[in-house]
Design a protein around this motif. Structure first.
Motif, PDB file in Angstrom:
ATOM      1  N   ARG A  48       0.831  -1.214   0.000  1.00 31.72           N
ATOM      2  CA  ARG A  48       0.000   0.000   0.000  1.00 31.72           C
ATOM      3  C   ARG A  48       0.864   1.262   0.000  1.00 31.72           C
ATOM      4  N   LEU A  49       2.073   1.185   0.569  1.00 33.94           N
ATOM      5  CA  LEU A  49       2.967   2.328   0.547  1.00 33.94           C
ATOM      6  C   LEU A  49       3.673   2.439  -0.806  1.00 33.94           C
ATOM      7  N   ARG A  50       4.075   1.307  -1.342  1.00 29.66           N
ATOM      8  CA  ARG A  50       4.779   1.322  -2.630  1.00 29.66           C
ATOM      9  C   ARG A  50       3.858   1.787  -3.752  1.00 29.66           C
ATOM     10  N   LEU A  51       2.581   1.487  -3.646  1.00 31.16           N
ATOM     11  CA  LEU A  51       1.642   1.855  -4.699  1.00 31.16           C
ATOM     12  C   LEU A  51       1.614   3.365  -4.920  1.00 31.16           C
ATOM     13  N   ALA A  52       1.717   4.129  -3.830  1.00 32.90           N
ATOM     14  CA  ALA A  52       1.640   5.582  -3.943  1.00 32.90           C
ATOM     15  C   ALA A  52       3.014   6.225  -4.163  1.00 32.90           C
ATOM     16  N   ASN A  53       4.098   5.519  -3.805  1.00 35.78           N
ATOM     17  CA  ASN A  53       5.435   6.128  -3.849  1.00 35.78           C
ATOM     18  C   ASN A  53       6.480   5.139  -4.365  1.00 35.78           C
ATOM     19  N   ALA A  54       6.210   4.508  -5.493  1.00 36.51           N
ATOM     20  CA  ALA A  54       7.080   3.430  -5.968  1.00 36.51           C
ATOM     21  C   ALA A  54       8.530   3.869  -6.127  1.00 36.51           C
ATOM     22  N   THR A  55       8.768   5.019  -6.732  1.00 34.81           N
ATOM     23  CA  THR A  55      10.144   5.454  -6.986  1.00 34.81           C
ATOM     24  C   THR A  55      10.876   5.853  -5.712  1.00 34.81           C
ATOM     25  N   THR A  56      10.127   6.187  -4.672  1.00 31.44           N
ATOM     26  CA  THR A  56      10.736   6.614  -3.411  1.00 31.44           C
ATOM     27  C   THR A  56      11.490   5.482  -2.735  1.00 31.44           C
ATOM     28  N   TYR A  57      11.068   4.255  -2.951  1.00 31.23           N
ATOM     29  CA  TYR A  57      11.663   3.112  -2.256  1.00 31.23           C
ATOM     30  C   TYR A  57      12.628   2.321  -3.135  1.00 31.23           C
ATOM     31  N   THR A  58      12.849   2.763  -4.351  1.00 30.90           N
ATOM     32  CA  THR A  58      13.679   2.026  -5.298  1.00 30.90           C
ATOM     33  C   THR A  58      15.004   2.742  -5.517  1.00 30.90           C
TER      34      THR A  58
END
Length: 396
Positions: A48-58
């Motif tokens: 649910r967090l990655r869905l909104a901020n995918a590039t933030t965690y990559t």
């Protein structure tokens, strides 16, 4: 007509087949399934967090650890890792074999630190990856601390944009190594850094790394509070959660906002929600989102010194803070700021505060209205003074 064919004979055939094969298959799956190891502390970001901020965690330029290892966009950095390993070996005067044996002894313990299962990765491949990445991280931290270690042909530290990206990638939740692995390799290397014991060395070096990304903590002050006659002051505390409300004054630490601030805190939010029961960072951004909503809120905080931003404008500041709140949540029983909210709500509910503020807001919101109201009130004021004076004369 074909759609109306009777397939009941297939079900009958399946029912007649022995269930031994299915039982064996399920038993095998049950034997292979196991809960996360108790040592697990390095997680993948919740969906649910990655869905909104995918590039933030990559990671953008470098992988650290197994979660992003081998990705096409990160392969270019592998040759730099090898150069850093070579530099590490030459500087520490230790044999490569000694380091390999050390990491191999810790292999299973390292694997247990990750939430993902890497059974398909062979032992040799896993040990090589951990050793190379560990040496790379130590070299980056040491070069941050001692610039004399940076060689003329260093293609990371001699390119400001590249080292900035590497530092930011090293802060990501999914781009981590077990701390004990760094300690053990550093201890074997016997690197001379005047920062105390090995644990203190790593903590100090890591703190320097974070400070280079220019991150500090704080909170924001809104206009709805302004309407309730609440003042804002910058606190001297460096504690993220040290927000005090007393005598109509909200005392809060300064917040410095940089381009990397959002990514850093979003990864902290993800780690906290994977690992901890008390979600203090999540609570912090939940309350932060309630305290700042418009560009005028950001402007007010900038003028008061509570927010010190390097972003382009106040609108971008507000958007960044509101975006951070997307991943936050709160539970009343474990909410860290219950006392603060109760105090602010009680103050806001006081009708006297609202009445005075309404008068000020409606009638003294600009120099022009102040002039008009003052001019209109002057005759009444003079008449009142004359009446009082005449009464005083009569009493005499």
């Amino acid at each position: 007509m074909e759609r109306n064919k009777d397939f009941s004979h297939l079900h009958q055939e399946q029912d007649q087949q022995p269930s031994d094969g299915l039982e064996i298959c399920l038993r095998t799956k049950l034997q292979n399934s196991s809960p996360l190891p108790s040592e697990c502390c390095i997680y993948t970001v919740p969906g649910r967090l990655r869905l909104a901020n995918a590039t933030t965690y990559t990671p953008r330029v470098v992988s650290i650890g197994p979660l992003h290892h081998g990705e096409e966009s990160l392969r270019a950095m592998e040759k730099y890792k090898m150069l850093y390993l070579k530099s590490f070996l030459e500087r520490t005067k230790m044999s490569l074999k000694d380091y390999i044996e050390l990491v191999r002894k810790r292999e299973q313990k390292v694997r247990n630190q990750y939430a993902e299962n890497f059974e398909s990765t062979s032992s040799n491949k896993f040990v090589e990856m951990i050793l190379v990445d560990t040496a790379f991280v130590i070299e980056v931290l040491c070069k941050n601390h001692s610039k004399e270690l940076v060689e003329e042909n260093d293609l990371i530290f001699n390119r400001p944009w590249k080292v900035k990206e590497v530092r930011e990638d090293m802060m990501l939740l999914e781009n981590q190594l077990p701390f004990f692995m760094l300690e053990d390799v550093l201890s074997l290397a016997k690197i001379r850094v005047s920062l105390g014991n090995n644990n203190e060395k790593l903590v100090s070096l890591s703190s320097e790394q974070i400070s280079l990304i220019k991150l500090t903590v704080g909170i924001c002050f809104p206009n709805y509070l302004h309407k309730a006659r609440v003042k804002c002051e910058v606190g001297s505390s460096r504690n993220l959660f040290d927000i005090q409300f007393r005598n109509r004054v909200l005392v809060i630490p300064q917040l410095q906002i940089r381009s990397s601030t959002q990514s850093f805190f979003l990864n902290l939010l993800a780690f906290e929600q994977c690992r901890l029961r008390n979600c203090y960072i999540s609570n912090y951004f939940f309350i932060l989102d309630r305290l700042i909503d418009t560009t005028s809120d950001g402007q007010l905080l900038g003028q008061s010194g509570v927010i010190e931003s390097k972003l382009s404008d106040n609108q971008e500041v507000v958007a960044s803070i509101n975006h951070l709140a997307l991943g936050s949540f709160w539970r009343r029983k474990r909410f860290h700021f219950n006392e603060l909210c109760d105090g602010l709500n009680a103050h806001y509910a006081n009708p006297w505060n609202n009445w005075i503020t309404t008068i000020i807001h409606n009638h003294f919101s600009s120099p022009l209205t102040i002039f008009v109201v003052t001019t209109a009130a002057a005759p009444f004021t003079r008449s009142l003074i004359q009446t009082v004076c005449s009464c005083g004369v009569q009493f005499k």
